[in-house]
Design an enzyme around this catalytic site. Structure first.
Site, short mmCIF file in Angstrom:
data_model
loop_
_atom_site.label_atom_id
_atom_site.label_comp_id
_atom_site.label_asym_id
_atom_site.label_seq_id
_atom_site.Cartn_x
_atom_site.Cartn_y
_atom_site.Cartn_z
N ARG A 223 1.05 -1.09 -0.21
CA ARG A 223 -0.16 0.07 -0.11
C ARG A 223 1.03 1.23 -0.06
NH1 ARG A 223 -3.49 -2.73 -1.52
NH2 ARG A 223 -5.64 -3.17 -0.53
N HIS A 271 -1.67 0.43 -9.73
CA HIS A 271 -2.08 -0.49 -8.90
C HIS A 271 -2.77 -1.55 -9.77
CE1 HIS A 271 -4.15 -0.73 -4.65
NE2 HIS A 271 -4.15 -2.07 -5.11
P1 NAP Z 1 -1.54 -11.45 4.77
O1 NAP Z 1 -1.69 -12.96 4.12
O2 NAP Z 1 -2.47 -10.94 5.77
O3 NAP Z 1 -0.17 -11.33 5.07
C1 NAP Z 1 0.42 -10.27 5.76
C2 NAP Z 1 1.78 -10.42 6.20
O4 NAP Z 1 2.45 -9.15 6.88
C3 NAP Z 1 2.19 -11.33 7.10
O5 NAP Z 1 3.32 -12.09 7.04
C4 NAP Z 1 2.20 -10.54 8.35
O6 NAP Z 1 3.06 -11.18 9.58
C5 NAP Z 1 2.94 -9.40 7.74
N1 NAP Z 1 2.70 -8.24 8.87
C6 NAP Z 1 1.59 -7.47 9.11
N2 NAP Z 1 1.69 -6.59 9.85
C7 NAP Z 1 2.97 -6.54 10.17
C8 NAP Z 1 3.76 -5.84 11.09
N3 NAP Z 1 3.85 -4.82 12.05
N4 NAP Z 1 5.19 -6.15 11.08
C9 NAP Z 1 5.82 -7.18 10.27
N5 NAP Z 1 5.21 -7.82 9.47
C10 NAP Z 1 3.63 -7.45 9.42
O7 NAP Z 1 -1.52 -10.28 3.43
P2 NAP Z 1 -1.62 -10.70 1.69
O8 NAP Z 1 -2.76 -11.53 1.47
O9 NAP Z 1 -0.34 -11.65 1.77
O10 NAP Z 1 -1.31 -9.07 1.13
C11 NAP Z 1 -0.78 -8.36 1.85
C12 NAP Z 1 -0.90 -7.06 1.14
O11 NAP Z 1 -0.83 -6.74 -0.33
C13 NAP Z 1 -2.42 -6.63 1.37
O12 NAP Z 1 -2.84 -6.27 2.46
C14 NAP Z 1 -2.67 -5.32 0.32
O13 NAP Z 1 -2.31 -4.27 0.93
C15 NAP Z 1 -1.49 -5.74 -0.73
N6 NAP Z 1 -2.06 -6.14 -2.13
C16 NAP Z 1 -1.76 -5.17 -3.09
C17 NAP Z 1 -2.28 -5.52 -4.40
C18 NAP Z 1 -1.80 -4.79 -5.62
O14 NAP Z 1 -2.59 -5.13 -6.48
N7 NAP Z 1 -0.91 -3.69 -5.51
C19 NAP Z 1 -2.80 -6.70 -4.58
C20 NAP Z 1 -3.27 -7.82 -3.44
C21 NAP Z 1 -2.70 -7.04 -2.13
P3 NAP Z 1 2.44 -12.43 10.25
O15 NAP Z 1 2.89 -13.50 9.29
O16 NAP Z 1 3.44 -12.73 11.54
O17 NAP Z 1 1.05 -12.09 10.40
C1 GLV Z 2 -5.66 -4.96 -4.19
O1 GLV Z 2 -5.09 -4.00 -3.86
C2 GLV Z 2 -6.15 -5.75 -2.68
O2 GLV Z 2 -5.64 -5.58 -1.74
O3 GLV Z 2 -6.45 -7.10 -3.33
#
Ligand code: NAP
Ligand code: GLV
Length: 308
Positions: A223, A271
């Site tokens: 983000r 994005h």
């Molecule tokens: P997720 O499965 O919830 O994983 C989040 C990871 O971040 C986990 O490993 C978590 O640690 C870690 N984390 C959270 N807070 C933290 C902190 N304070 N310090 C250190 N590590 C921390 O999320 P995801 O599905 O992988 O998605 C991640 C993010 O990608 C989304 O929230 C979104 O913002 C972004 N995204 C962007 C796009 C785009 O098109 N650009 C698309 C999809 C998603 P733990 O393992 O210890 O819980």
């Molecule tokens: C896109 O940014 C998502 O969070 O799925």
């Protein structure tokens, strides 16, 4: 059970056709903000306005049509409503592909050839070994894990950082504030795949960037608010950070007068690093709706306290 589809600007029909086919006993309909309440039990949403919750006080669950829930949590959603997010649903592979592209663009000098093509200049670069591009992945969740695994499989030296300790084969893992300096000190290419929370807002700032290895590069696909944009520019000014690949921004769409647009060291995408895929998302939501009907535990429920 009644389920609403509240994803403005998305063509609803293909979603509704597939959902009705998979779950014929559920009444699916498109949310009509100016219509009467339908007594919905659940809704599929992307950035829904507060009006949805005022109009449908019977909602018990909302399915976010994306992975990140920062925008949802910033909306005043009644505490009794469970928020369920997409877990991977085809996004992890897209993100890994994006990261591999961004990294190869640097490490294989494709950015250099892009620039040379504008001048019809045929000039092979000397090349650098993969070992010159140590990678650090911020966030080892559903998406970050696949990014780390994919880059490691391509032969890059990869480490990852998460909130709680995680183990990944072939990847050095670090956790929490205590291991943050060690993680940064061994990273040249910093890839952000963290959710936006109070703890991760402004995390990639001057102090963070200055601890990376010289000639650093930032890839931000998490983000925009995790990166302090002025600090990136000042670190690039000093030469410590060489450039960035950015998919997300503090203000989206990125304003036309933003300095990032005119900086050739910054590669910009709007994005799109990992888009919501309809078929994969529907499969995951259908599975969760079946669980809901059977009274079972749902997958991907957001912990509101944690913020992700
Ligand atoms: P997720 O499965 O919830 O994983 C989040 C990871 O971040 C986990 O490993 C978590 O640690 C870690 N984390 C959270 N807070 C933290 C902190 N304070 N310090 C250190 N590590 C921390 O999320 P995801 O599905 O992988 O998605 C991640 C993010 O990608 C989304 O929230 C979104 O913002 C972004 N995204 C962007 C796009 C785009 O098109 N650009 C698309 C999809 C998603 P733990 O393992 O210890 O819980
Ligand atoms: C896109 O940014 C998502 O969070 O799925």
């Amino acid at each position: 059970m009644r389920v609403l589809f509240a994803y403005p600007n998305e063509v609803a029909d293909p979603w509704l056709v597939a959902l009705r086919l998979a779950l014929p006993d559920i009444a699916f309909s498109v949310w009509n903000p100016s219509g009467p309440p339908v007594g919905a039990d659940a809704a599929l949403v992307w950035r829904p306005p507060k009006a949805l919750f005022e109009q449908e006080p019977t909602l018990k669950v909302i399915f976010n049509l994306g992975a990140g829930v920062d925008a949802l949590l910033a909306t005043d959603i009644p505490a009794a409503i469970r928020i369920v997010r997409l877990e991977d649903a085809g996004m992890a592979l897209q993100m890994a592909e994006y990261a591999a592209f961004a990294l190869a663009r640097l490490s294989r000098d494709f950015d250099f050839y892009e620039a040379n093509q504008k001048h019809a200049r045929w000039q092979p670069a000397r090349g650098t070994p993969r070992s010159a591009w140590p990678v650090g992945v911020l966030g080892l969740g559903a998406i970050g894990r696949q990014v780390a695994d994919t880059l490691a499989a391509l032969g890059y030296d990869v480490r990852g950082w998460s909130r709680t300790p995680r183990q990944l084969e072939g990847i050095d893992t670090f956790a929490g504030a205590a291991q943050w300096p060690d993680f940064l000190a061994r990273t040249r290419v910093l890839i952000n795949v963290l959710p936006l929370t109070d703890e991760t807002r402004d995390l990639i700032d001057h102090r963070c960037l200055s601890q990376l290895l010289p000639g650093a590069h930032v890839i931000n696909v998490g983000r925009g608010e995790t990166l302090v944009e002025e600090d990136l520019l000042s670190q690039m000014e000093s030469g410590h950070v060489a450039g960035a690949t950015l998919d997300v921004f503090r203000t989206e769409p990125l304003p036309a007068d933003h300095p990032f647009w005119r900086d050739r060291r910054i590669y910009i995408t709007p994005h799109v690093a990992a888009r919501t895929l309809r078929i994969e998302s529907i499969a995951q939501i259908v599975e969760n709706l079946k669980r809901l009907l059977r009274g079972e535990t749902l997958r991907g429920v957001v912990d509101r306290e944690r913020g992700y």
